[in-house]
Design a protein around this motif. Structure first.
Motif, mmCIF file in Angstrom:
data_model
loop_
_atom_site.group_PDB
_atom_site.id
_atom_site.type_symbol
_atom_site.label_atom_id
_atom_site.label_comp_id
_atom_site.label_asym_id
_atom_site.label_seq_id
_atom_site.Cartn_x
_atom_site.Cartn_y
_atom_site.Cartn_z
ATOM 1 N N VAL A 72 0.844 -1.207 0.000
ATOM 2 C CA VAL A 72 0.000 0.000 0.000
ATOM 3 C C VAL A 72 0.878 1.256 0.000
ATOM 4 O O VAL A 72 0.649 2.194 -0.775
ATOM 5 N N GLY A 73 1.906 1.270 0.860
ATOM 6 C CA GLY A 73 2.815 2.418 0.929
ATOM 7 C C GLY A 73 3.547 2.647 -0.376
ATOM 8 O O GLY A 73 3.701 3.787 -0.830
ATOM 9 N N SER A 74 3.982 1.545 -1.006
ATOM 10 C CA SER A 74 4.698 1.653 -2.286
ATOM 11 C C SER A 74 3.789 2.202 -3.385
ATOM 12 O O SER A 74 4.213 3.042 -4.186
ATOM 13 N N ASN A 75 2.522 1.754 -3.422
ATOM 14 C CA ASN A 75 1.582 2.248 -4.439
ATOM 15 C C ASN A 75 1.287 3.734 -4.259
ATOM 16 O O ASN A 75 1.169 4.475 -5.244
ATOM 17 N N ILE A 76 1.170 4.174 -2.995
ATOM 18 C CA ILE A 76 0.941 5.603 -2.728
ATOM 19 C C ILE A 76 2.146 6.410 -3.200
ATOM 20 O O ILE A 76 2.002 7.436 -3.862
ATOM 21 N N LEU A 77 3.353 5.915 -2.879
ATOM 22 C CA LEU A 77 4.564 6.620 -3.297
ATOM 23 C C LEU A 77 4.675 6.669 -4.829
ATOM 24 O O LEU A 77 5.015 7.695 -5.407
ATOM 25 N N ASN A 78 4.358 5.542 -5.494
ATOM 26 C CA ASN A 78 4.419 5.495 -6.961
ATOM 27 C C ASN A 78 3.474 6.512 -7.605
ATOM 28 O O ASN A 78 3.838 7.205 -8.556
ATOM 29 N N SER A 79 2.224 6.586 -7.075
ATOM 30 C CA SER A 79 1.199 7.455 -7.671
ATOM 31 C C SER A 79 1.440 8.937 -7.397
ATOM 32 O O SER A 79 0.863 9.784 -8.072
ATOM 33 N N THR A 80 2.277 9.235 -6.409
ATOM 34 C CA THR A 80 2.498 10.640 -6.034
ATOM 35 C C THR A 80 3.927 11.082 -6.355
ATOM 36 O O THR A 80 4.152 11.797 -7.328
ATOM 37 N N LEU A 81 4.889 10.618 -5.562
ATOM 38 C CA LEU A 81 6.273 11.097 -5.702
ATOM 39 C C LEU A 81 6.909 10.659 -7.022
ATOM 40 O O LEU A 81 7.555 11.463 -7.700
ATOM 41 N N VAL A 82 6.728 9.388 -7.391
ATOM 42 C CA VAL A 82 7.375 8.881 -8.611
ATOM 43 C C VAL A 82 6.799 9.563 -9.850
ATOM 44 O O VAL A 82 7.544 10.090 -10.683
ATOM 45 N N VAL A 83 5.463 9.588 -9.967
ATOM 46 C CA VAL A 83 4.830 10.284 -11.100
ATOM 47 C C VAL A 83 5.180 11.765 -11.048
ATOM 48 O O VAL A 83 5.500 12.374 -12.075
ATOM 49 N N GLY A 84 5.127 12.342 -9.850
ATOM 50 C CA GLY A 84 5.374 13.776 -9.677
ATOM 51 C C GLY A 84 6.749 14.200 -10.132
ATOM 52 O O GLY A 84 6.898 15.153 -10.911
#
Length: 317
Positions: A72-84
């Motif tokens: 869950v934490g990794s998916n949140i990071l992917n959708s926010t920081l990584v895309v951002g």
């Protein structure tokens, strides 16, 4: 020594991502399929390897909080920081197929996770759990997704049948640099997580804080460096395909395989994180629909959302 190994880990991650993006984009050309499909499959599966390793080992050791929280934490990071970060460096072009099918499929996977883990609310059980049966449901969803991706790939090849195969690109070389790049990403990520954790403990950080920062970000470093590398090379289809595909693999494959090995009890706190993960996927969907790209402003907004989330979980824990 830990600092030297940490620097070596980052160097392996960066160079590995460089090789991985070059190799996989050339494989897409040799296969005569769109780079987005390679991003959704080979690249996404490869960069999800650290999450898979951590969650499956955690499931075998009976540590469900790590197995579920990591995904869950990794998916949140992917959708926010990584895309951002990737979008800030180079606006990410979004194909209409991605908006109509792949991002909604990510959303479906998130909603399925929320429903399957809500045993108390929906079935009146004494506790919430992702059961073996739930794990097999996730793996079934994954097989449907893979069937869809393969069907799209075959159709793309049929349409490109009359186009000449690139003469200056060889299979052997690109398979080698893709595998070498992936190995460097996984090994480099392991060095960063292990030595970053040691340094964090030596600086007096708590286990909870280390888990939420060093380990959570560490297992997502492959997605981050691969997407940044792809964005800098203007391979935005691989950058976004990697993130969306990785989020799908994390839920359907990583959690599916982990739960199939050992049922995972779900901590009540995780429900808030899963709801946030779904909301952030909806936000990514909305941003993707604006001019069919995720631009610099949207990228900054998503990166800021992760920083706010990080502060929230540090305060909450």
């Amino acid at each position: 020594m830990a600092y030297i190994l940490l620097i070596l880990g980052f160097a392996l991650l960066i160079k590995g991502a460089d090789f991985f993006v070059d190799g996989s984009s050339n494989i897409a050309r040799l296969l005569q399929v769109p780079p987005i499909l390679i991003g959704l499959t080979i690249v996404a599966f490869g960069t999800s390897a650290p999450e898979a390793t951590v969650s499956i080992i955690a499931a075998l050791e009976g540590n469900a909080d790590v197995a579920v929280g990591n995904v869950v934490g990794s998916n949140i990071l992917n959708s926010t920081l990584v895309v951002g970060v990737a979008a800030f460096l180079y606006p990410l072009k979004v194909e209409s197929e991605m908006i109509r099918k792949e991002i909604p499929f990510t959303l479906l996977a998130g909603v399925a996770l929320l429903i399957l883990m809500s045993d108390i609310a929906l079935q009146g059980f004494s506790g919430n759990m992702i059961t073996r049966g739930d794990g097999f449901i996730f793996l079934l969803f994954l097989s449907i997704f893979m069937y869809y991706v393969i069907a799209i790939g075959l159709r793309s090849r049929k349409n490109a049948a009359n186009e000449p195969t690139p003469q200056n690109i060889s299979w052997g070389k690109n398979l080698f640099i893709t595998i070498l790049g992936l190995a460097a990403i996984i090994f480099g990520g392991d060095l960063v997580v292990g030595n970053g954790t040691k340094i964090a403990y030596s600086l007096g950080m708590s286990e909870t804080l280390v888990g939420l920062t060093v380990i959570a970000i560490g297992t997502s470093l492959p997605e981050l460096v691969t997407s940044i590398s792809a964005a800098l090379k203007k391979e935005s289809e691989i950058a976004l395909g990697n993130i969306v595909g990785s989020n799908i693999f994390n839920i359907l494959f990583v959690l599916g395989a982990s739960a199939a090995i050992s049922p995972l009890p779900v901590n009540d706190k995780v429900f808030t994180d899963v709801v946030l993960m779904i909301v952030l996927t909806v936000l990514l969907f909305i941003f993707s629909r604006t001019n069919f790209k995720v631009g610099k402003r949207e990228g900054l907004a998503l990166a800021a959302a992760y920083i706010i989330y990080l502060v929230y979980i540090i305060v909450r824990n």
